[in-house]
Design an enzyme around this catalytic site. Structure first.
Site, short mmCIF file in Angstrom:
data_model
loop_
_atom_site.label_atom_id
_atom_site.label_comp_id
_atom_site.label_asym_id
_atom_site.label_seq_id
_atom_site.Cartn_x
_atom_site.Cartn_y
_atom_site.Cartn_z
N LYS A 12 23.70 -38.49 -26.64
CA LYS A 12 24.30 -37.27 -27.19
C LYS A 12 25.15 -37.60 -28.41
O LYS A 12 25.10 -36.90 -29.44
CB LYS A 12 25.17 -36.57 -26.14
CG LYS A 12 24.42 -35.86 -25.06
CD LYS A 12 25.42 -35.15 -24.16
CE LYS A 12 24.78 -34.46 -22.99
NZ LYS A 12 25.78 -33.76 -22.16
N ASP A 68 27.71 -28.55 -21.99
CA ASP A 68 26.86 -28.61 -20.82
C ASP A 68 25.55 -27.97 -21.22
O ASP A 68 25.52 -27.04 -22.02
CB ASP A 68 27.47 -27.91 -19.61
CG ASP A 68 26.78 -28.32 -18.30
OD1 ASP A 68 26.40 -29.51 -18.18
OD2 ASP A 68 26.62 -27.47 -17.41
N TYR A 151 14.77 -33.76 -19.88
CA TYR A 151 13.49 -33.06 -19.70
C TYR A 151 12.64 -33.05 -20.97
O TYR A 151 11.62 -32.36 -21.01
CB TYR A 151 13.75 -31.61 -19.26
CG TYR A 151 14.35 -31.49 -17.88
CD1 TYR A 151 13.53 -31.38 -16.75
CD2 TYR A 151 15.72 -31.47 -17.69
CE1 TYR A 151 14.08 -31.25 -15.48
CE2 TYR A 151 16.28 -31.35 -16.43
CZ TYR A 151 15.45 -31.23 -15.32
OH TYR A 151 15.99 -31.11 -14.07
N LYS A 172 13.86 -33.44 -33.76
CA LYS A 172 14.43 -32.74 -32.61
C LYS A 172 15.73 -32.04 -33.01
O LYS A 172 15.96 -30.89 -32.63
CB LYS A 172 14.69 -33.71 -31.45
CG LYS A 172 15.29 -33.02 -30.24
CD LYS A 172 15.64 -33.99 -29.13
CE LYS A 172 16.43 -33.27 -28.04
NZ LYS A 172 16.95 -34.18 -27.02
N HIS A 177 18.59 -27.09 -28.99
CA HIS A 177 19.66 -26.24 -28.47
C HIS A 177 21.02 -26.85 -28.75
O HIS A 177 21.95 -26.16 -29.18
CB HIS A 177 19.46 -26.08 -26.96
CG HIS A 177 19.11 -27.39 -26.31
ND1 HIS A 177 17.88 -28.01 -26.52
CD2 HIS A 177 19.80 -28.22 -25.50
CE1 HIS A 177 17.85 -29.16 -25.86
NE2 HIS A 177 19.00 -29.31 -25.24
#
Length: 192
Positions: A12, A68, A151, A172, A177
């Site tokens: 991340k 999250d 995922y 990506k 998101h």
């Protein structure tokens, strides 16, 4: 300006460092010397995001944000959602999570899904803000690709012919998101 991300996840951090302007320095929990796992016991994605951020702010009083993310699958009533990271149980990994998801969708024609990321930011004065990013797509029938994490190998973004796991980090980031929520945070910080 230093901003702390409430995560130990190097994937991340790497994703988001590629997106930040030069005047921001993005640091993780290890940079704060905070090595414990932060509780994620809320029953919503928004709640977990806020919980992580408040935990860091209360301990260190620094500008910080937490996120999250959940994968919401239409045919499963929005599951795994807030439980995405531990879908197959607390001691399992992303491969077990994907295997369970594919098994649960085995006889489903409706494969629509979306990734949802919520970022909660708390500034130095303790003011709290939330930003949401959505990536729509579908769950394919078998894992494809070796990039990314979570995922990514089973998620095919809308309008694409490759999963997130088949894309480079830059590709990506242009669609994800997390990047969409983070871009909202960056735009907000530019106004401060």
């Amino acid at each position: 300006m230093k901003i702390y991300f409430a995560t130990h996840n190097t994937n991340k951090l790497r994703e988001l460092r590629a997106l930040i302007p030069e005047n921001l320095e993005l640091l993780g929990l290890d940079d704060l010397g905070l090595h414990e796992e932060i509780p994620e016991t809320a029953d919503t994605i928004e709640g977990n995001s806020a919980m992580k951020t408040r935990y860091v702010f209360e301990k260190h009083g620094v500008a910080c944000f937490g996120d999250d993310t959940g994968l919401e699958v239409e045919a499963l009533g929005g599951a795994p959602g807030v439980y995405s990271a531990r879908y197959a149980g607390p001691d399992n990994d992303s491969h077990a999570n994907m295997d369970l998801l594919l098994s649960n969708l085995k006889n489903e024609e409706n494969r629509k899904a979306r990734f949802k990321t919520v970022i909660t930011y708390i500034d130095n004065q303790g003011h709290e803000y939330q930003f949401t990013g959505i990536a729509k797509g579908e769950i394919i029938r078998e894992k494809t690709g070796a990039q990314g994490f979570g995922y990514d190998p089973v998620f095919l973004p809308e309008g694409e012919d490759r999963t997130f796991a088949e894309m480079s980090a830059a590709e990506k980031n242009a669609r994800s998101h997390r990047a969409r929520a983070f871009e909202q945070l960056i735009q907000f910080l530019k106004t401060k």
